[in-house]
Design an enzyme around this catalytic site. Structure first.
Site, PDB file in Angstrom:
ATOM      1  N   ASP A 159     -17.969  18.516  14.905  1.00 34.41           N
ATOM      2  CA  ASP A 159     -17.457  17.516  13.953  1.00 34.41           C
ATOM      3  C   ASP A 159     -16.953  16.325  14.777  1.00 34.41           C
ATOM      4  OD1 ASP A 159     -15.518  17.988  10.925  1.00 34.41           O
ATOM      5  OD2 ASP A 159     -16.179  16.138  11.883  1.00 34.41           O
ATOM      6  N   ASP A 191     -17.671  12.290  10.573  1.00 34.45           N
ATOM      7  CA  ASP A 191     -16.545  12.012   9.696  1.00 34.45           C
ATOM      8  C   ASP A 191     -16.520  10.548   9.266  1.00 34.45           C
ATOM      9  OD1 ASP A 191     -13.830  13.179   8.856  1.00 34.45           O
ATOM     10  OD2 ASP A 191     -13.283  11.273   9.759  1.00 34.45           O
ATOM     11  N   GLU A 193     -20.595  12.071   6.479  1.00 33.91           N
ATOM     12  CA  GLU A 193     -19.707  12.162   5.310  1.00 33.91           C
ATOM     13  C   GLU A 193     -19.700  10.804   4.634  1.00 33.91           C
ATOM     14  OE1 GLU A 193     -15.557  12.439   6.104  1.00 33.91           O
ATOM     15  OE2 GLU A 193     -15.096  13.401   4.206  1.00 33.91           O
ATOM     16  N   HIS A 197     -13.037  21.711   3.886  1.00 31.40           N
ATOM     17  CA  HIS A 197     -11.619  21.793   4.271  1.00 31.40           C
ATOM     18  C   HIS A 197     -10.752  20.759   3.568  1.00 31.40           C
ATOM     19  CE1 HIS A 197     -13.423  18.626   6.532  1.00 31.40           C
ATOM     20  NE2 HIS A 197     -12.232  18.196   6.883  1.00 31.40           N
ATOM     21  N   ASP A 198     -11.418  19.864   2.795  1.00 36.02           N
ATOM     22  CA  ASP A 198     -10.665  18.828   2.065  1.00 36.02           C
ATOM     23  C   ASP A 198     -10.626  19.102   0.564  1.00 36.02           C
ATOM     24  OD1 ASP A 198     -12.310  16.244   3.997  1.00 36.02           O
ATOM     25  OD2 ASP A 198     -10.410  17.274   4.379  1.00 36.02           O
TER      26      ASP A 198
END
Ligand code: TEU
Ligand code: CA
Length: 544
Positions: A99, A200, A246, A319-320
């Site tokens: 990531d 990200d 993302e 995870h969000d």
């Protein structure tokens, strides 16, 4: 066209290391903990792990504030542990996807430490600095984590931009030196043997803050093309390096700019249209409304039908995001059925499924009694901002219970031992109290568990060609309770039927002939499509 690259036939497992497994009982998950669970991950049948950031970080945003892109966070271990993880994963034919957070760094990165020293420092324009306007912030840009996106810095009397926390200063991608440094970071990890990158907030790299442009800026795709040509493709194997960006602001048209293979940018994007359907449009994630199945079907149809040249990244959780069984399913009396229904519906679609740690167990959202139990900077900042605005605390907590990111970050539930077997220390974030009911050990022993159902769906995807390569057609498109579709290629087909509600519904689809039941969350052994009563949250995958 036959899927020629590995990641189109893959299922990818996302690990949030902080909450996955703690090997040294400091209450924080770590790399050795992940290594100790590789056999479990192999058993699931996944092909790769998306590893959330493990780089040096002060953890203002749990690792999404990087202070050294080519060294490992102390709490997670050392570079030797990272090398061991790569090696142990390779032995099990599991690829590792890193990531990468290129929109911003930590304020403890040496580049920022230098940059903030003086206006003529060589690193000054690695970041985005602006003079005050009328003694205030340069403009109205807001941070995703509440408040202004501009932070005043006394030393030089200027503001710096931070789209996220104050401790996550945005990098200045207009500066070729920044782009070249980031290309070096990509090459470092490609040469280490990783198999890809999750990128990200990649959509923000082209921002033009003076014009309030953040996502999809004018030079965004130039920058990504450079990342590809000089970074991902540095060894000439760019198509084997899977990249997923993302992109919260990507519709099918914008997404294709990234993922049309001719553009040589990215393999896939995470788009979030389906994941915003329980928000009041335009009011942001905390303004709640029920998800309407009709809206979900419209979004899924669009991304399955209007994005042919692209390739979908399929996901419910990350995870969000809140846990899907609590969000679009029923985490009370129908937790198991609805968790399986949501899985079956997703795993028949065209694209690459991403499975988030604990989703395979049917893990649920959490309700901590006090705001003090929460750790996520987004939650805490929002809470403080709303309290200051005089919003009723019960209202605020309701939004946090529904949408707070800590819902996804409670420790992975391994067993019914203390702290769910995650740690023998004090967990950094409390364990969900339902761990005695929902855990790997218990579900491993139960063939009827959500866990076994996910393992079965992953296996089916490997063996059923039309799931990987077939076309998609919606069925029962007007039905408000049931989502259904077919996948077909070369005369082989499947029919997926999923009841998103807790009512029973009679359906009839005589035009299809059932050859075989591939998966059923009610363990059906026969299924008469001429007339059948679909049960609450029932889902079935039929070979037709
Ligand atoms: O997320 C981008 C982002 O905007 C969401 O996390 C946002 O918080 C939204 O409310 C989610 O519901 C990425 C990472 O996934 C996230 O963990 C980081 O906090 C963020 O960027 C900053 O790096
Ligand atoms: Ca640890």
């Amino acid at each position: 066209m036959k899927n020629t690259v590995w990641w189109k036939n893959a299922v990818i497992y996302q690990i949030y290391p902080r909450s996955f497994m703690d090997s040294n009982n400091d209450g924080i998950g770590d790399l050795q903990g992940i290594i100790s669970k590789l056999d479990y991950i192999k058993w699931l049948g996944v092909d790769a792990i998306w590893l959330c950031p493990v780089y040096k970080s002060p953890n203002d945003d749990n690792g999404y504030d990087i202070s050294d892109y080519t060294d490992i966070m102390d709490e997670f271990g050392t570079m030797q542990d990272m090398d061991q993880l790569l090696e142990e994963a390779k032995k099990r034919d599991i690829k590792i996807i890193m990531d990468m957070v290129f929109n911003h760094s930590s304020d403890e990165h040496k580049w920022f430490i230098e940059s903030r020293k003086s206006k003529d420092n060589p690193y000054r324009d690695y970041y985005i600095w602006r003079d005050p306007v009328d003694g205030k912030e340069p403009n109205e840009l807001g941070s995703v984590f509440s408040g202004s996106a501009w932070q005043y810095d006394e030393t030089t009397g200027q503001y710096y931009l931070h789209m996220f926390s104050k401790r996550q200063p945005d990098l200045n991608w207009e500066n070729a030196k920044v782009r070249n440094k980031i290309v070096d970071v990509v090459k470092f990890w490609v040469n280490k043997g990783v198999s890809g990158f999750r990128l990200d907030m990649i959509e923000l790299l082209g921002k033009v803050p003076d014009e309030m442009i953040t996502a999809n800026g004018p030079k965004l795709h130039d920058y990504i093309k450079q990342l590809y040509s000089e970074g991902f493709n540095c060894n000439g194997k760019g198509d084997e390096i899977v990249t997923v960006g993302e992109c919260w602001a990507a519709d099918t048209k914008e997404a294709l700019k990234y993922t049309d293979p001719e553009n040589k940018e990215l393999s896939m994007v995470f788009q979030f249209e389906h994941s915003a359907l329980d928000e009041i449009p335009g009011k942001g994630k905390w303004a709640l409304k029920p998800m309407e199945l009709g809206e979900l079907k419209k979004v899924i149809n669009k991304w399955q039908l209007d994005y042919e040249k692209g390739w979908n990244a399929l996901f419910w959780d990350n995870h969000d995001l809140p846990r899907i069984v609590s969000r679009f399913g029923n985490d009370k009396e129908y937790r198991i059925e609805s968790a399986k229904m949501l899985a079956l519906y997703l795993y028949g679609l065209k694209g690459t499924p991403f499975l988030y740690q604990g989703e395979e167990l049917g893990m649920t959202n959490v309700k901590f009694p006090s705001i003090d139990d929460y750790k996520d900077i987004e939650i805490i900042n929002m809470y403080n901002e709303k309290i200051a605005e005089g919003v009723d605390e019960k209202e605020i907590m309701k939004s946090i219970y529904a949408k707070g990111r800590d819902n996804a970050r409670t420790p992975m539930q391994w067993s019914d031992e203390t702290n769910a077997g995650f740690t023998k220390g004090t967990p950094w974030l409390k364990v969900n109290e339902n761990y005695k009911e929902i855990n790997v050990e218990k579900e491993m022993k139960d063939d009827n568990s959500v866990l076994h159902f996910y393992q079965k769906l992953i296996r089916i995807r490997k063996n059923v060609l039309c799931i990987r390569e077939g076309n998609y057609l919606p069925v029962l498109n007007e039905d408000k309770d049931i989502a259904a579709y077919t996948r077909n290629i070369d005369g082989q087909g499947i029919l997926v039927i999923a009841n998103f509600h807790n009512g029973t519904k009679k359906i009839s689809l005589p035009e299809y002939e059932v050859k075989k039941i591939l998966a059923s969350n009610y363990n059906r052994f026969d299924f008469d499509l001429k007339a059948v009563d679909i049960q609450p949250y029932e889902a079935i995958m039929l070979e037709i």
